[in-house]
Write an enzyme that holds these catalytic residues in place. Structure first.
Site, PDB file in Angstrom:
ATOM      1  N   ASP A   1       0.453  -0.693  -0.105  1.00 52.91           N
ATOM      2  CA  ASP A   1       0.101   0.203   0.441  1.00 52.91           C
ATOM      3  C   ASP A   1       0.674   0.835   0.262  1.00 52.91           C
ATOM      4  O   ASP A   1       1.084   1.689   0.729  1.00 52.91           O
ATOM      5  CB  ASP A   1      -1.199   0.232   1.545  1.00 52.91           C
ATOM      6  CG  ASP A   1      -1.738   1.097   1.362  1.00 52.91           C
ATOM      7  OD1 ASP A   1      -1.995   1.503   2.299  1.00 52.91           O
ATOM      8  OD2 ASP A   1      -1.921   1.915   0.756  1.00 52.91           O
TER       9      ASP A   1
ATOM     10  N   ASP B   1      -1.298   5.363  -5.402  1.00 47.21           N
ATOM     11  CA  ASP B   1      -2.123   4.754  -4.524  1.00 47.21           C
ATOM     12  C   ASP B   1      -1.772   3.155  -4.402  1.00 47.21           C
ATOM     13  O   ASP B   1      -2.872   2.843  -4.798  1.00 47.21           O
ATOM     14  CB  ASP B   1      -2.926   5.509  -3.157  1.00 47.21           C
ATOM     15  CG  ASP B   1      -3.283   4.325  -1.919  1.00 47.21           C
ATOM     16  OD1 ASP B   1      -4.513   4.485  -1.267  1.00 47.21           O
ATOM     17  OD2 ASP B   1      -2.597   3.844  -1.603  1.00 47.21           O
TER      18      ASP B   1
HETATM   19  O1  46J Z   1      -6.737   5.577   4.053  1.00 44.97           O
HETATM   20  C1  46J Z   1      -6.246   5.783   2.365  1.00 44.97           C
HETATM   21  C2  46J Z   1      -6.305   4.618   1.627  1.00 44.97           C
HETATM   22  C3  46J Z   1      -7.107   3.476   2.053  1.00 44.97           C
HETATM   23  C4  46J Z   1      -6.609   2.091   0.318  1.00 44.97           C
HETATM   24  C5  46J Z   1      -4.982   2.228   0.655  1.00 44.97           C
HETATM   25  N1  46J Z   1      -4.428   3.467   0.325  1.00 44.97           N
HETATM   26  C6  46J Z   1      -4.432   4.335   1.691  1.00 44.97           C
HETATM   27  N2  46J Z   1      -5.936   7.206   2.253  1.00 44.97           N
HETATM   28  C7  46J Z   1      -5.932   6.889   0.637  1.00 44.97           C
HETATM   29  C8  46J Z   1      -4.996   8.649   0.671  1.00 44.97           C
HETATM   30  C9  46J Z   1      -5.471   9.238   1.798  1.00 44.97           C
HETATM   31  C10 46J Z   1      -5.570   9.037   3.283  1.00 44.97           C
HETATM   32  C11 46J Z   1      -6.460   8.216   3.478  1.00 44.97           C
END
Ligand code: 46J
Length: 324
Positions: free
Chosen positions: A33, A216
């Site tokens: 991730d 991402d």
């Molecule tokens: O929590 C997340 C993602 C969820 C899926 C997995 N990657 C992280 N965000 C995305 C980027 C901005 C902050 C929140």
């Protein structure tokens, strides 16, 4: 400095790519991730219900595990899922790259979405500045590996419906075509974040001046600001924003326009064929482009990587992309 290596990433259920990872000699399938910075695993401390269907890390079985007494972690992701627990260090090996003393976050609680998801944990590859461990923030696997890599970079190869790979320390020229374009990264928010000031739908260009995007790999779809999403589906006959399915759907027979997104000054083009994410009921299909739900930060997830090899280069920092 020859810890360079490539790890195979297998597509799991069309929503993520899992990499077989060794933690203290125990093998787990982890979701890489680039949008978070915690390396956490399903642990033996979880309830039996939470462990169901997962490979589990048991610290007591690892000869190289060292507890970090009193350390904790807790993370909540954008989709509301989350996990928390305790911390230790262990040797983590991914493909040909091995890190000793890597902070391994043992989950003692996980949200329901993780129980039903195929991953046995996550490897966070964003910047260590957003790692959640307390009282002392910990470094990501990539940050720890950098000194032993030929180049301080890793690359994500995530082709649609096929085995992919994460390359550490080198760029694999057999995994892309044409040239690599680079975007300057602003790591201020802890992400691989760059300027993303416009986009194109089919042949039309739209401004989203001042907006950014992040690369991402942990997000399945491409998530953009509402204007972009409505402009895109305005050119998709029969499309509608479904409250039932929580996003835009359209007749599966519809041919979709391409979507080009500005990545630090150069466009990346995602063909319409990759923007049909999945069939809902044989008649309607769910789009691979959906709303980010507010703000000015677009999230370029796996649907983007289905079209582009992504290079995460800490030397500037910069994000590079090249067509598959
Ligand atoms: O929590 C997340 C993602 C969820 C899926 C997995 N990657 C992280 N965000 C995305 C980027 C901005 C902050 C929140």
């Amino acid at each position: 400095k020859r810890q360079d290596g490539s790890a195979s990433a297998a597509p799991a259920g069309g929503t993520e790519y899992l990499v077989s990872t060794s933690v203290g000699g125990e093998s787990l399938n982890l979701d890489f991730d680039t949008g978070s910075a915690d390396l956490w695993v399903f642990s033996s401390s979880l309830s039996s219900a939470s462990k169901k269907g997962h490979d589990i890390y048991t610290a007591s079985k690892s000869p190289t595990y060292q507890a970090l007494s009193g350390y904790t972690w807790s993370i909540t992701y954008a989709d509301g899922s989350g996990a928390s627990g305790k911390v230790g260090t262990d040797t983590v090996t991914i493909g040909g790259t091995s890190v000793t003393g890597q902070a391994v976050e043992l989950a003692t609680k996980v949200s329901s979405t993780f129980v039903s998801d195929a991953a046995d944990g996550l490897v966070g590859l964003a910047f260590s500045s957003i790692n959640t461990v307390q009282p002392v923030q910990q470094q990501t696997f990539f940050d720890n590996a950098q000194p032993s890599l030929n180049s301080p970079l890793f690359a994500a190869y995530l082709p649609y419906n096929a085995d992919g790979a994460y390359d550490f320390g080198f760029i694999d020229s057999s995994k892309y075509s044409g040239s690599i374009n680079y975007a300057t990264v602003n790591s201020g928010n802890g992400f691989w974040e760059f300027a993303s000031n416009s986009y194109q739908v089919g042949g039309s260009t739209f401004s989203q001046s001042g907006n950014t995007g992040i690369a991402d790999t942990g997000t399945t779809l491409v998530l953009m600001i509402d204007d972009a999403v409505s402009n895109y589906y305005a050119s998709v006959s029969g499309a509608s924003n479904s409250a039932t399915y929580g996003g835009y759907i359209f007749p599966c027979s519809t041919s979709l326009p391409s979507l080009s997104v500005d990545i630090g000054g150069n466009y990346a083009t995602i063909p319409g064929s990759l923007l049909n994410f999945q069939s809902i009921d044989g008649t309607n299909c769910f789009g691979g482009l959906q709303s980010v739900g507010g703000g000015t930060q677009n999230i370029y997830g796996d649907v983007f990587f289905n079209a582009y090899y992504g290079i995460f280069d800490a030397s500037v920092p910069q994000f590079g992309f090249a067509a598959l």
